[in-house]
Scaffold this active site. Sequence first.
Site, PDB file in Angstrom:
ATOM      1  N   LYS A  57      63.396  17.958 -50.608  1.00 55.58           N
ATOM      2  CA  LYS A  57      62.891  18.980 -49.620  1.00 55.58           C
ATOM      3  C   LYS A  57      62.718  18.381 -48.065  1.00 55.58           C
ATOM      4  O   LYS A  57      63.122  18.958 -47.073  1.00 55.58           O
ATOM      5  CB  LYS A  57      61.681  19.955 -49.926  1.00 55.58           C
ATOM      6  CG  LYS A  57      62.290  21.120 -50.784  1.00 55.58           C
ATOM      7  CD  LYS A  57      61.177  22.020 -51.206  1.00 55.58           C
ATOM      8  CE  LYS A  57      59.960  21.379 -52.112  1.00 55.58           C
ATOM      9  NZ  LYS A  57      59.570  22.683 -52.812  1.00 55.58           N
ATOM     10  N   GLN A 101      54.697  26.075 -54.800  1.00 56.71           N
ATOM     11  CA  GLN A 101      55.607  25.712 -55.979  1.00 56.71           C
ATOM     12  C   GLN A 101      54.889  26.241 -57.208  1.00 56.71           C
ATOM     13  O   GLN A 101      53.896  26.010 -57.345  1.00 56.71           O
ATOM     14  CB  GLN A 101      55.573  24.124 -55.863  1.00 56.71           C
ATOM     15  CG  GLN A 101      56.216  23.430 -57.009  1.00 56.71           C
ATOM     16  CD  GLN A 101      57.453  22.742 -56.521  1.00 56.71           C
ATOM     17  OE1 GLN A 101      57.709  22.607 -55.376  1.00 56.71           O
ATOM     18  NE2 GLN A 101      58.162  22.021 -57.378  1.00 56.71           N
ATOM     19  N   ASP A 124      60.704  31.626 -50.274  1.00 60.33           N
ATOM     20  CA  ASP A 124      61.424  31.957 -51.880  1.00 60.33           C
ATOM     21  C   ASP A 124      62.041  33.328 -52.172  1.00 60.33           C
ATOM     22  O   ASP A 124      62.417  33.423 -53.215  1.00 60.33           O
ATOM     23  CB  ASP A 124      60.345  31.559 -52.692  1.00 60.33           C
ATOM     24  CG  ASP A 124      60.226  30.125 -53.285  1.00 60.33           C
ATOM     25  OD1 ASP A 124      61.166  29.523 -53.415  1.00 60.33           O
ATOM     26  OD2 ASP A 124      58.997  29.604 -53.703  1.00 60.33           O
TER      27      ASP A 124
HETATM   28  N1  LIG Z   1      58.484  28.564 -55.500  1.00 59.12           N
HETATM   29  C1  LIG Z   1      59.143  27.708 -56.305  1.00 59.12           C
HETATM   30  N2  LIG Z   1      60.489  27.611 -55.561  1.00 59.12           N
HETATM   31  C2  LIG Z   1      61.437  27.027 -56.552  1.00 59.12           C
HETATM   32  O1  LIG Z   1      62.723  27.189 -55.888  1.00 59.12           O
HETATM   33  C3  LIG Z   1      61.309  26.202 -57.357  1.00 59.12           C
HETATM   34  C4  LIG Z   1      59.924  26.066 -57.744  1.00 59.12           C
HETATM   35  N3  LIG Z   1      59.091  26.844 -57.248  1.00 59.12           N
HETATM   36  N4  LIG Z   1      59.169  25.312 -58.971  1.00 59.12           N
HETATM   37  C5  LIG Z   1      60.582  24.430 -59.508  1.00 59.12           C
HETATM   38  C6  LIG Z   1      61.979  24.922 -59.589  1.00 59.12           C
HETATM   39  C7  LIG Z   1      62.952  23.686 -59.850  1.00 59.12           C
HETATM   40  N5  LIG Z   1      63.609  23.582 -58.321  1.00 59.12           N
HETATM   41  C8  LIG Z   1      64.409  22.498 -58.176  1.00 59.12           C
HETATM   42  C9  LIG Z   1      65.210  22.624 -56.933  1.00 59.12           C
HETATM   43  C10 LIG Z   1      66.082  21.421 -56.556  1.00 59.12           C
HETATM   44  C11 LIG Z   1      66.291  20.501 -57.367  1.00 59.12           C
HETATM   45  C12 LIG Z   1      67.279  19.494 -57.183  1.00 59.12           C
HETATM   46  O2  LIG Z   1      67.218  19.159 -55.917  1.00 59.12           O
HETATM   47  N6  LIG Z   1      67.980  18.912 -57.907  1.00 59.12           N
HETATM   48  C13 LIG Z   1      68.835  17.649 -57.621  1.00 59.12           C
HETATM   49  C14 LIG Z   1      68.327  16.462 -58.019  1.00 59.12           C
HETATM   50  C15 LIG Z   1      67.647  16.407 -59.172  1.00 59.12           C
HETATM   51  C16 LIG Z   1      67.316  14.737 -59.695  1.00 59.12           C
HETATM   52  O3  LIG Z   1      67.866  13.658 -59.205  1.00 59.12           O
HETATM   53  O4  LIG Z   1      66.020  14.725 -59.908  1.00 59.12           O
HETATM   54  C17 LIG Z   1      69.974  18.062 -58.492  1.00 59.12           C
HETATM   55  O5  LIG Z   1      70.095  18.842 -59.277  1.00 59.12           O
HETATM   56  O6  LIG Z   1      71.003  17.316 -58.339  1.00 59.12           O
HETATM   57  C18 LIG Z   1      65.588  20.677 -58.735  1.00 59.12           C
HETATM   58  C19 LIG Z   1      64.869  21.627 -58.900  1.00 59.12           C
HETATM   59  C20 LIG Z   1      63.287  24.584 -57.586  1.00 59.12           C
HETATM   60  N7  LIG Z   1      62.331  25.214 -58.296  1.00 59.12           N
END
Ligand SMILES: Nc1nc(=O)c2c([nH]1)NC[C@@H]1CN(c3ccc(C(=O)N[C@@H](CCC(=O)O)C(=O)O)cc3)C=[N+]21
Length: 297
Positions: A57, A101, A124
């Site tokens: 982020k 989060q 969100d």
């Molecule tokens: N208030 C809140 N809002 C959320 O949107 C929220 C949350 N809490 N809690 C956790 C989950 C999980 N989540 C992710 C978002 C992006 C990746 C992400 O960028 N993933 C990449 C990289 C993963 C890596 O390499 O570890 C990918 O899938 O390519 C992962 C997980 C948002 N969440």
Amino acid sequence: MNTPAPIKLIDGKAAAARVLAEVKAQVADMKTQGIAPGLTVVLVGDDPASHVYVRNKVLRAEECGIQSREHRLPADTSEASLLGLIGELNADASVHGILVQLPLPGHINETRVLQAIDPLKDVDGFHAENVGGLSQGRDVLTPCTPAGCMRLLEDCMGDISGKHAVVIGRSNIVGKPMAALLLKAHCTVTVVHSRSANLKELCRQADIVVAAVGRPRLVDADWLKPGAVVIDVGINRITEGERSRLVGDVDFDSALPKVAAITPVPGGVGPMTIAFLMKNTLTAARLQQEAPCPSIS
Ligand SMILES: Nc1nc(=O)c2c([nH]1)NC[C@@H]1CN(c3ccc(C(=O)N[C@@H](CCC(=O)O)C(=O)O)cc3)C=[N+]21
Ligand SMILES: NC(=O)C1=CN([C@@H]2O[C@H](COP(=O)(O)OP(=O)(O)OC[C@H]3O[C@@H](n4cnc5c(N)ncnc54)[C@H](OP(=O)(O)O)[C@@H]3O)[C@@H](O)[C@H]2O)C=CC1
């Protein structure tokens, strides 16, 4: 001559880069009007999985010119002091987006915390005002992951009206808002979950499958209609031998030969979630410019 095989892989990184480029140009434009969009992330406790998310982020915000700040609070932070911080952020005109989060530690009431966020700063889209607005089909701040999935579907399929979409999972973060967006796009929507009977049979009828379950490789080729489009939201860390890696809720290798298109994990939905977080921060800044935020008027 052989015709080239159609491209089956949905490239979430490339799609996210396109969204971020749009955001970057619009942020630059907003800065000429004297407004610098700012995003604040609040983390309570020390969940190792959230570090990657937070790091990504911060990087993406920098890339498109959004100011990003973080508040890291200890796991034993009281609900009252978290609500106090949210009150301060609501009143701070330099903060356009607030993201708390999830999940929060068990002693904190999640709904109370989400309801405390100014709906105009709720990047969100989890405040009841925005959840209700989405369900009414209004144009409100919309949860980032489902919004990102919709963009991937539109890029890949164009008009999806009349398609049968099966959403696996009914969480407030992904499953429910995803179903609302698909319905808004005129799909026929089926939502299945852990109590559903005939899960596999229902899934086999789908033109579009969105898997948001949190079960590594639950969905394999046997669950899919030939030519289905599969959006894999799941991010599951598994250990194979010595190595640890991320896999989705879909068994990618098994599904690939059968589908029309599929998102990989990583590199599919994840990058889109972050890109839409930036987009929502920009939208939030615009909304606050149009209407002074109620908490400070
Ligand atoms: N208030 C809140 N809002 C959320 O949107 C929220 C949350 N809490 N809690 C956790 C989950 C999980 N989540 C992710 C978002 C992006 C990746 C992400 O960028 N993933 C990449 C990289 C993963 C890596 O390499 O570890 C990918 O899938 O390519 C992962 C997980 C948002 N969440
Ligand atoms: N790529 C991204 O940007 C994001 C990825 N994620 C990932 O997406 C996945 C889902 O996240 P989230 O929605 O928050 O998870 P939740 O745990 O909140 O919800 C999971 C849902 O799946 C259902 N479910 C669980 N097991 C089964 C099963 N065996 N068969 C059918 N349904 C089942 C649950 O049913 P019930 O309601 O009955 O319990 C629930 O509705 C996770 O892997 C998470 O890490 C999440 C957010 C963003």
